[in-house]
Design a protein around this motif. Structure first.
Motif, short mmCIF file in Angstrom:
data_model
loop_
_atom_site.label_atom_id
_atom_site.label_comp_id
_atom_site.label_asym_id
_atom_site.label_seq_id
_atom_site.Cartn_x
_atom_site.Cartn_y
_atom_site.Cartn_z
N PHE A 14 6.77 -0.30 -7.98
CA PHE A 14 5.55 -0.89 -7.44
C PHE A 14 5.39 -2.35 -7.85
O PHE A 14 4.89 -3.17 -7.07
CB PHE A 14 4.32 -0.05 -7.84
CG PHE A 14 4.24 1.24 -7.07
CD1 PHE A 14 4.00 1.21 -5.70
CD2 PHE A 14 4.39 2.46 -7.70
CE1 PHE A 14 3.91 2.39 -4.98
CE2 PHE A 14 4.31 3.64 -6.98
CZ PHE A 14 4.08 3.61 -5.61
N ILE A 15 5.84 -2.68 -9.05
CA ILE A 15 5.78 -4.09 -9.49
C ILE A 15 6.73 -4.93 -8.62
O ILE A 15 6.37 -6.00 -8.14
CB ILE A 15 6.13 -4.21 -10.99
CG1 ILE A 15 5.00 -3.62 -11.83
CG2 ILE A 15 6.38 -5.67 -11.37
CD1 ILE A 15 5.31 -3.53 -13.31
N GLN A 16 7.97 -4.41 -8.41
CA GLN A 16 8.95 -5.12 -7.58
C GLN A 16 8.44 -5.27 -6.13
O GLN A 16 8.59 -6.32 -5.52
CB GLN A 16 10.29 -4.37 -7.57
CG GLN A 16 10.99 -4.31 -8.91
CD GLN A 16 11.44 -5.69 -9.38
OE1 GLN A 16 11.81 -6.53 -8.59
NE2 GLN A 16 11.38 -5.91 -10.68
N ALA A 20 7.66 -8.78 -4.22
CA ALA A 20 8.31 -9.10 -2.93
C ALA A 20 7.25 -9.43 -1.88
O ALA A 20 7.40 -10.38 -1.10
CB ALA A 20 9.18 -7.92 -2.49
N ALA A 21 6.15 -8.67 -1.83
CA ALA A 21 5.09 -8.91 -0.86
C ALA A 21 4.43 -10.27 -1.13
O ALA A 21 4.16 -11.03 -0.20
CB ALA A 21 4.06 -7.79 -0.91
N LEU A 22 4.21 -10.58 -2.42
CA LEU A 22 3.63 -11.87 -2.79
C LEU A 22 4.55 -13.02 -2.39
O LEU A 22 4.09 -14.04 -1.85
CB LEU A 22 3.35 -11.89 -4.31
CG LEU A 22 2.68 -13.16 -4.84
CD1 LEU A 22 1.29 -13.32 -4.22
CD2 LEU A 22 2.60 -13.13 -6.35
N VAL A 28 5.43 -17.36 3.97
CA VAL A 28 4.82 -17.49 5.29
C VAL A 28 3.74 -18.57 5.27
O VAL A 28 3.65 -19.39 6.19
CB VAL A 28 4.24 -16.13 5.75
CG1 VAL A 28 3.32 -16.29 6.94
CG2 VAL A 28 5.35 -15.15 6.07
N PHE A 29 2.94 -18.62 4.21
CA PHE A 29 1.90 -19.64 4.08
C PHE A 29 2.52 -21.04 4.08
O PHE A 29 2.05 -21.93 4.80
CB PHE A 29 1.08 -19.41 2.80
CG PHE A 29 0.07 -20.47 2.54
CD1 PHE A 29 -1.12 -20.50 3.27
CD2 PHE A 29 0.28 -21.44 1.58
CE1 PHE A 29 -2.06 -21.48 3.04
CE2 PHE A 29 -0.65 -22.43 1.35
CZ PHE A 29 -1.83 -22.44 2.08
N LEU A 30 3.58 -21.23 3.28
CA LEU A 30 4.23 -22.54 3.22
C LEU A 30 4.87 -22.92 4.57
O LEU A 30 4.81 -24.07 5.00
CB LEU A 30 5.29 -22.56 2.10
CG LEU A 30 4.74 -22.50 0.67
CD1 LEU A 30 5.87 -22.37 -0.33
CD2 LEU A 30 3.89 -23.74 0.37
N LEU A 31 5.46 -21.94 5.23
CA LEU A 31 6.08 -22.18 6.54
C LEU A 31 5.03 -22.60 7.57
O LEU A 31 5.25 -23.54 8.34
CB LEU A 31 6.82 -20.92 7.01
CG LEU A 31 7.59 -21.05 8.32
CD1 LEU A 31 8.74 -22.03 8.18
CD2 LEU A 31 8.10 -19.70 8.76
#
Length: 195
Positions: A14-16, A20-22, A28-31
């Protein structure tokens, strides 16, 4: 298989998954930010009205509006517009476009193109008028001379001078048809009587 299932339920998985989601969200935000800056998203230039402008005036206005241009062609001469001025533009005036967009222009030529006078000699006045209109000439006047062929075209005048079939004159020119009136002139009558 049992180890794999227990890994999917573990805290490490769940941490991994969260990391990955973060990472995907940040990427996506930077793109999206990069695309907004490079494509000037939401920034538009209103296309000015270039109609009746000379080509030189249009070039200055295009540079001022941060646009590009291409002259497609000159159209048929339009007397409502000055010579070498803009007749049409695409996209039309008032449209919102991106900076550096290419605007396409049609320019008014210096005058009407020349058309060839069709052979209307020995043709009836009515047919001759139709043939001349078909090529873009206008029959302004019909005059009659003493000739036996009634309403038969004997010659054509343009600006008071006789022109021949095959000559070129500007489109929309006004011509005069010289036709027979169905009578024989005195000279021809004397010749006919003496023979």
């Amino acid at each position: 298989m049992r180890n794999f299932l227990s890994f999917l339920k573990s805290k490490t998985f769940f941490i991994q998954l969260g990391l990955a989601a973060l990472a995907v969200i940040i990427l996506v935000f930077l793109l999206l930010r990069w695309l907004n800056n490079t494509t000037n998203h939401g920034e538009f230039v209103e296309v000015p009205d270039f109609s009746k402008m000379s080509v030189m005036e249009m070039r200055a206005a295009i540079e001022e509006a941060d646009l590009r241009y291409e002259v497609l062609d000159s159209a048929n001469f339009n007397p409502d517009y000055p010579r070498f001025s803009i007749i049409e533009q695409n996209p039309p005036a008032g449209n919102k476009v991106k900076e550096n967009r290419k605007i396409y222009f049609t320019v008014n030529p210096s005058g009407y193109k020349k058309v060839t006078i069709p052979n209307v000699i020995q043709v009836t006045q009515r047919n001759a008028s139709s043939m001349l209109r078909a090529v873009g000439l206008d029959v302004q006047r019909i005059t009659y001379i003493d000739q036996i062929g009634k309403n038969m075209v004997y010659y054509i005048k343009y600006k008071g001078k006789q022109v021949k079939p095959g000559d070129k004159i500007p489109k929309t020119s006004k011509v005069e048809l010289v036709c027979g009136n169905g009578r024989i002139g005195e000279r021809e009558q004397i010749k006919a009587d003496s023979e």
